[in-house]
Every structure is written in structure tokens, then in C-alpha cells.
Design an enzyme around this catalytic site. Structure first.
Site, PDB file in Angstrom:
ATOM      1  N   ALA A 231       1.100  -1.265   0.134  1.00  7.57           N
ATOM      2  CA  ALA A 231       0.147  -0.240   0.409  1.00  7.57           C
ATOM      3  C   ALA A 231       0.803   1.264   0.082  1.00  7.57           C
ATOM      4  O   ALA A 231       1.794   1.131   0.635  1.00  7.57           O
ATOM      5  CB  ALA A 231      -1.068   0.014   1.209  1.00  7.57           C
ATOM      6  N   ALA A 253     -10.624   1.821 -13.791  1.00  8.32           N
ATOM      7  CA  ALA A 253     -10.547   1.585 -12.744  1.00  8.32           C
ATOM      8  C   ALA A 253     -11.176   0.344 -12.284  1.00  8.32           C
ATOM      9  O   ALA A 253     -12.724  -0.122 -12.810  1.00  8.32           O
ATOM     10  CB  ALA A 253     -10.820   2.729 -11.787  1.00  8.32           C
ATOM     11  N   ALA A 257     -17.179   2.438  -8.420  1.00 11.06           N
ATOM     12  CA  ALA A 257     -17.615   4.380  -7.243  1.00 11.06           C
ATOM     13  C   ALA A 257     -18.688   3.526  -6.320  1.00 11.06           C
ATOM     14  O   ALA A 257     -19.276   2.014  -6.382  1.00 11.06           O
ATOM     15  CB  ALA A 257     -18.914   4.562  -7.944  1.00 11.06           C
ATOM     16  N   HIS A 271      -6.321  10.254  -8.526  1.00 12.89           N
ATOM     17  CA  HIS A 271      -5.517   9.513  -9.349  1.00 12.89           C
ATOM     18  C   HIS A 271      -5.894  10.049 -10.584  1.00 12.89           C
ATOM     19  O   HIS A 271      -5.335  10.499 -11.759  1.00 12.89           O
ATOM     20  CB  HIS A 271      -6.139   7.720  -9.557  1.00 12.89           C
ATOM     21  CG  HIS A 271      -5.544   6.786  -8.599  1.00 12.89           C
ATOM     22  ND1 HIS A 271      -4.913   6.007  -9.281  1.00 12.89           N
ATOM     23  CD2 HIS A 271      -5.177   6.666  -7.173  1.00 12.89           C
ATOM     24  CE1 HIS A 271      -4.131   5.053  -7.378  1.00 12.89           C
ATOM     25  NE2 HIS A 271      -5.011   5.636  -7.362  1.00 12.89           N
ATOM     26  N   ARG A 272      -6.701  10.677 -10.643  1.00 15.28           N
ATOM     27  CA  ARG A 272      -7.567  11.338 -11.835  1.00 15.28           C
ATOM     28  C   ARG A 272      -6.357  12.712 -12.158  1.00 15.28           C
ATOM     29  O   ARG A 272      -6.848  12.893 -13.518  1.00 15.28           O
ATOM     30  CB  ARG A 272      -9.172  11.568 -11.778  1.00 15.28           C
ATOM     31  CG  ARG A 272      -9.254  10.679 -12.163  1.00 15.28           C
ATOM     32  CD  ARG A 272     -11.940  10.908 -11.674  1.00 15.28           C
ATOM     33  NE  ARG A 272     -12.065   9.492 -12.219  1.00 15.28           N
ATOM     34  CZ  ARG A 272     -14.096  10.034 -11.465  1.00 15.28           C
ATOM     35  NH1 ARG A 272     -13.793  10.523 -10.536  1.00 15.28           N
ATOM     36  NH2 ARG A 272     -14.206   8.545 -11.668  1.00 15.28           N
TER      37      ARG A 272
END
Length: 400
Positions: A231, A253, A257, A271-272
């Protein structure tokens, strides 16, 4: 056309003066780099840097025959002394073309940051594009008539510059891409070579002379790469970097959601923000269909979340369901995914997690997940040309 790289580093060089960082401390010998400057056919000097005369001499060349000195970017700090016999350094206005007495034609290419790129065409027709540090071409045509023979640019700092050039076919399969303006934020040694190879580029030592348009061994770009780690180890960042020079990427992904989960939404948002705007996102766990289809490269993040979904679908968290058919149903689903990875013709980077490195889960379902993820990782790794382990932000090759 012959190109000699008198330096390949950032404007401040590597190591930077008075910089105490670890990268600068280890940048000695072959890993040290002077500020980038290019000597073309001993007739054209692109960027005038300190020590250019001695750098040329060490490379077996002389600046005596240089007919033009052009600058690509604002040079901060004290003015560099012009060596005797060299013409004054200047810039060509964007879009203008200059013809040298040697027969070379130089066209100024506008950038999206301060500086000027130069397209150099040799009398024999070979074409070179050189870009300044921290800049990418602006206002490119929809399609180039022919790709360049060589592109020399800031691949590490501006990978999107390579992506833009690929999008308009300015970089083609035979184009040699050479990374310069290398600073202390770039990895060193084999780690740099691996990152650049994934971008279809390479770095060379200061003083290297390259033929423009001649034969060169193309970097070995792996088609399938698996990146694993713990992680927050930096594995997703490493995966994104490996596809940063592609004009189009599908980011898959597998987490989907989670309504009402603000912390998860914040993770997805980060991330985006990191990803280039041209990348397309698909939230799905139907990986077999994507891998079987044609299209741009895939970045699949991540296999552990895909496995969570697969376990949900066969109700494998329940001990009775697992024993009554869940195990065989899951193994069939994972086998289909592994076969799709084996058969795909797309470039694909897959991210996964290492969960079995110490703590033994307290529950049977937790141990089941750990064991199945280990099996999945091993099976997918066996089908990938390159496997990387990311630990504390450092990428270690396990294969390839």
C-alpha cells in the site's frame, strides 16, 4: 547528419552545484551530466553551455567550424563567455527558417513554455527535432508528412511532449528518441534505462556521437508489464509513468464507485488529477473483453480489486459456498483472465498488491483472499514480459 551530445543534463547540470540531495551525491563519473548542448555536423551548436569547447574536445570534435550558435531557452545566471571564433548566440523567431552556409536548414518550432524548439534538416534530408527543457511543441499540425529521424527532448520532465509528437506521427516506429535535460528528479542507472525503454527512448552519456537517420537498435518495449507492491508504495505512479508518452491510454479502474464514501472519492480524485487529460477512464471488471479487443494501451488498476469483485460474484466469502462450488467458479474466472493476458495484442500495464508478506488474516475469508491473490499474481506474472516490485517508491525488476 551526425549529432554529438556535448551534455545531456538539466541547465544546472548533474550534480547541481551545492545540492545535498542523494541523487546529486551519487551523480559522479558516468552518471554526471553537463548542461545539454548539441553539436550538429561540427557546423551548428544548439545551446551554448559552460565548457563547450572542452566537452567537444573530449568527444573528439572541435567548435572551429561552427557557423551558427542557437539558444533554445532563457539561460539564467551569469552570461556564458563566448569562445573565440564562434559567432554570437541567438534565437530564431517561431516559425521562421534559417539556412546555413553548410546547407542545413533550421526551422524554429513554437513551444508551450518559454523557449524555442529547432527542426534541423541536413543537406541529405535527415531531420532532427530538438526541444528545450520543460517544454512541449505547441500548435502542431493534425498530421506530419513524415516522422523525424531523431527527436531529442525532455522525456522524463515532459513525457507528454513525446505523446503529442506521436499523436501527429512526428514520431514513428523508426524515430530514435533520446532523453536529455536529465535532472536529479530522474532515476539513475538501470532504473532510468527501464523507464525510458518503456517510452521507446534512451539516454546516452555526455560526449556520445549519434548518426541521425542511421540504423539503431530500438528499445525493447515490453507489451505486458505487471507492477506489484504494498500500500502506498508508489506502484500506481510507476504504472502511469510507463504510459505517459502514449497519446491515448485507457485507464481501467476496477474499484468502481462507492456511494457515500468520501475518503474513497478523494482517492479516486487524486488518481484522476495525475492522469493526462487525453486518457480515457473505464470503470469495469470485465477485463477479458478489453484485453481481447484492439485499441490503445490499457492501464489496469488493480488486480486485487478485480479479485474482490470476482469473489463477490461467486459468493466465495462464505465457507459453505466456497466449498460447494465457489472455489471452482473463481478458478475458472481467474483462468480466463490469465488466458486473456496471454493472448492480448494490446500494450498493457497491470497493477496489483502484495498482501501475503507478513500478517496472517484472522478470518478464513481473509486468508482465502490472500491466498487467491498470491495465486493470481503468480499466474499473471508468468504471462508478462516485465514484472516490477515497487518498494518505498523504488522500482525493482523481477523479470525483464
Amino acid at each position: 547528419m551526425e549529432l554529438t551530445l556535448l551534455g545531456t543534463g538539466a541547465p544546472d547540470g548533474l550534480p547541481r552545484p551545492q545540492c545535498p540531495c542523494a541523487a546529486c551525491a551519487t551523480a559522479h563519473g558516468a552518471r554526471s551530466r553537463a548542461a545539454t548542448a548539441l553539436l550538429v555536423d561540427d557546423a551548428l551548436l544548439l545551446d551554448l553551455t559552460p565548457g563547450a569547447v572542452f566537452a567537444a574536445a573530449r568527444a573528439g570534435h572541435s567548435l572551429i567550424g561552427v557557423r551558427q550558435v542557437l539558444l533554445t531557452h532563457p539561460h539564467d545566471g551569469p552570461a556564458v563567455e563566448l569562445p573565440p571564433g564562434l559567432p554570437p548566440a541567438g534565437r530564431v523567431p517561431d516559425g521562421r527558417e534559417l539556412t546555413l552556409i553548410s546547407g542545413h536548414r533550421v526551422r524554429a518550432v513554437p513551444m508551450d513554455a518559454p523557449g524555442t524548439g529547432y527542426e534541423v534538416t541536413a543537406p541529405e534530408g535527415e531531420r532532427l527535432l530538438y526541444l528545450p527543457p520543460g517544454a512541449a511543441p505547441a500548435g502542431l499540425a493534425d498530421r506530419m508528412a513524415e516522422p523525424y529521424d531523431m527527436v531529442v527532448c525532455d522525456v522524463v520532465g515532459r513525457p507528454d511532449a513525446v505523446a503529442r509528437l506521436r499523436a501527429v506521427a512526428a514520431i514513428g516506429p523508426a524515430t530514435e528518441v533520446v532523453a536529455v535535460h536529465l535532472d536529479h528528479d530522474a532515476p539513475s542507472g538501470p532504473a532510468l534505462d527501464r523507464r525510458l525503454a518503456a517510452a521507446g527512448a534512451r539516454a546516452v552519456p555526455d560526449g556520445t556521437t549519434l548518426p541521425v537517420g542511421g540504423y539503431h537498435a530500438a528499445p525493447d518495449v515490453p507489451r505486458r508489464t505487471l507492477i506489484t507492491g504494498g500500500a502506498r508504495s508508489g506502484k500506481s505512479v510507476e504504472a502511469e509513468r510507463r504510459l505517459g508518452t502514449y497519446p491515448e491510454v485507457v485507464y481501467v479502474a476496477t474499484g468502481g464507485a462507492r456511494d457515500g464514501d468520501a475518503e474513497w472519492a478523494a482517492r479516486i480524485g487524486l488518481h484522476r488529477e495525475r492522469r493526462p487529460a487525453a486518457w480515457r477512464t473505464e470503470e469495469t471488471c470485465e477485463l477479458v473483453e478489453l484485453l481481447a479487443s484492439d485499441g490503445p494501451p490499457l492501464l489496469i488498476d488493480c488486480l486485487s480489486l478485480w479479485l474482490t469483485d470476482a469473489l463477490d460474484r461467486v459468493d466465495a466469502w462464505d465457507d459453505a459456498s466456497w466449498a460447494g462450488g465457489g472455489r471452482s467458479a473463481l478458478r475458472k474466472r481467474t483462468a480466463e483472465l490469465v488466458a486473456a493476458v496471454r493472448g492480448t495484442r494490446r500494450t498493457v500495464v497491470l497493477v496489483t498488491n502484495e498482501t501475503g508478506s507478513g500478517v496472517v488474516p484472522a478470518s478464513a475469508s481473509g486468508r482465502r483472499f490472500r491466498d487467491e491473490l498470491g495465486r493470481l499474481n503468480a499466474s499473471v506474472a508468468a504471462e508478462c514480459e516485465q514484472v516490477l516490485l515497487v518498494v518505498a517508491g523504488q522500482s525493482l525488476p523481477l523479470r525483464g
